[in-house]
Design an enzyme around this catalytic site. Structure first.
Site, PDB file in Angstrom:
ATOM      1  N   HIS A  27      -8.755   3.391  -4.848  1.00  0.00           N
ATOM      2  CA  HIS A  27      -7.909   4.102  -5.812  1.00  0.00           C
ATOM      3  C   HIS A  27      -6.428   3.795  -5.595  1.00  0.00           C
ATOM      4  O   HIS A  27      -5.595   4.173  -6.411  1.00  0.00           O
ATOM      5  CB  HIS A  27      -8.208   5.610  -5.819  1.00  0.00           C
ATOM      6  CG  HIS A  27      -7.551   6.410  -4.777  1.00  0.00           C
ATOM      7  ND1 HIS A  27      -8.214   6.961  -3.724  1.00  0.00           N
ATOM      8  CD2 HIS A  27      -6.256   6.778  -4.615  1.00  0.00           C
ATOM      9  CE1 HIS A  27      -7.365   7.636  -2.970  1.00  0.00           C
ATOM     10  NE2 HIS A  27      -6.174   7.535  -3.496  1.00  0.00           N
TER      11      HIS A  27
ATOM     12  N   ASN B  33       9.728   4.816  10.691  1.00  0.00           N
ATOM     13  CA  ASN B  33      10.581   5.394   9.660  1.00  0.00           C
ATOM     14  C   ASN B  33      10.585   4.431   8.476  1.00  0.00           C
ATOM     15  O   ASN B  33      11.185   3.355   8.547  1.00  0.00           O
ATOM     16  CB  ASN B  33      11.997   5.595  10.192  1.00  0.00           C
ATOM     17  CG  ASN B  33      12.905   6.285   9.192  1.00  0.00           C
ATOM     18  OD1 ASN B  33      12.702   6.204   7.985  1.00  0.00           O
ATOM     19  ND2 ASN B  33      13.921   6.971   9.698  1.00  0.00           N
TER      20      ASN B  33
ATOM     21  N   VAL C 184      14.097   3.262   6.767  1.00  0.00           N
ATOM     22  CA  VAL C 184      15.112   2.529   7.527  1.00  0.00           C
ATOM     23  C   VAL C 184      14.465   1.285   8.129  1.00  0.00           C
ATOM     24  O   VAL C 184      13.318   1.331   8.565  1.00  0.00           O
ATOM     25  CB  VAL C 184      15.669   3.415   8.675  1.00  0.00           C
ATOM     26  CG1 VAL C 184      16.626   2.634   9.562  1.00  0.00           C
ATOM     27  CG2 VAL C 184      16.360   4.651   8.109  1.00  0.00           C
TER      28      VAL C 184
ATOM     29  N   ASP D 130     -14.891   4.219  -2.459  1.00  0.00           N
ATOM     30  CA  ASP D 130     -13.428   4.166  -2.564  1.00  0.00           C
ATOM     31  C   ASP D 130     -12.850   3.395  -1.378  1.00  0.00           C
ATOM     32  O   ASP D 130     -12.273   3.954  -0.451  1.00  0.00           O
ATOM     33  CB  ASP D 130     -12.869   5.589  -2.616  1.00  0.00           C
ATOM     34  CG  ASP D 130     -11.379   5.628  -2.933  1.00  0.00           C
ATOM     35  OD1 ASP D 130     -10.836   4.593  -3.371  1.00  0.00           O
ATOM     36  OD2 ASP D 130     -10.773   6.700  -2.748  1.00  0.00           O
TER      37      ASP D 130
ATOM     38  N   SER E 231      -3.243   8.561   1.022  1.00  0.00           N
ATOM     39  CA  SER E 231      -4.395   7.835   0.518  1.00  0.00           C
ATOM     40  C   SER E 231      -4.481   6.430   1.082  1.00  0.00           C
ATOM     41  O   SER E 231      -3.486   5.741   1.230  1.00  0.00           O
ATOM     42  CB  SER E 231      -4.336   7.720  -0.992  1.00  0.00           C
ATOM     43  OG  SER E 231      -4.526   8.963  -1.572  1.00  0.00           O
TER      44      SER E 231
END
Length: 247
Positions: free
Chosen positions: A64, A78, A81, A108, A201
């Site tokens: 998906h 991060n 950055v 899926d 996801s």
């Protein structure tokens, strides 16, 4: 994306494809920097899903999460950055499972071949495919840059982690009557409060060092009686190995 009404695990929606948001971790904690070197971010000008590096040139994610063009970002902590040590590699091939059903989220799972092999090091490395299926009660680690709020939105810059147990098939099926196939499992807490969410996801569920799950769908995030639903990777090891070998 979470899917299922917001089902929020991966962004689609099983019952009512209502929201194509991705999932994120609710009730977790900031992962130790670069402690999950297999975790990748899928980027289309913005982070939209997670994935897992299974060898130097292949990533497992959720079907998906499909987009026609994807940049895979490895070595991230991060995501807002450039910290140094990241690798940004475009996808050469994006292969959804041939039996993926966008209405039910069955099968899926998706494979992404990188345009060039990643350089493996302390920040970028692979996770093992499962040697057997996980059992109820097994403690696992879910991770991602998805929404951290069960109501409202807050997308973190830093990778989030959640320790959660595999739930029994019976409790999973009773949470989502008629919607859980043999290719899915539930993980989390029936009391709510901790879950993956939009933006998570496609990301990994790792149990005992093996990739047992892919963040797929759920009803909302961290709702009581509605745990996260994950693709059962152990059912796809042969498909993964055959697809990698053929491409």
């Amino acid at each position: 994306m979470k899917a299922l009404i917001f089902l929020a695990f991966l962004g689609a929606a099983v019952a009512l494809p209502l929201d194509d948001d991705d999932d994120k971790i609710v009730g977790g904690y900031t992962c130790q920097k670069n402690s999950l070197p297999y975790q990748v971010s899928l980027n289309a000008g913005y982070h939209f899903c997670g994935g897992s590096l299974i060898n130097s040139q292949w990533v497992v994610s959720a079907a998906h999460c499909y987009k026609s063009r994807i940049q895979v970002r490895l070595g991230e902590h991060n995501i807002d950055v450039v910290e140094g040590g990241e690798q940004f590699i475009d996808a050469a091939k994006i292969i959804r499972h041939p039996s993926y059903n966008a209405n039910t989220f069955d099968n899926d799972i998706m494979l992404i071949k990188l345009n060039s092999p990643a350089t493996l090091n302390s920040r970028v490395s692979t996770v093992s495919l499962p040697r057997s299926c996980g059992s109820s009660g097994t403690k696992c680690l879910v991770s991602g840059w998805g929404n951290t709020l069960s109501s409202g939105t807050n997308y973190p810059s830093l990778l989030q982690c959640l320790d959660a147990p595999v739930l029994s098939d019976s409790s999973c099926k009773s949470s989502y009557p008629g919607k859980i196939t043999s290719n899915m499992f539930c993980l989390g807490f029936l009391e709510g409060g901790k879950d993956s969410c939009q933006g998570d996801s496609g990301g990994p569920v790792v149990c005992n060092g093996q990739l047992q799950g892919v963040v797929s769908w759920g009803y909302g995030c961290a709702q009581k009686g509605k745990p996260g639903v994950y693709t059962k990777v152990c059912n796809y090891v042969n498909w993964i190995q055959q697809t990698v070998a053929a491409n």
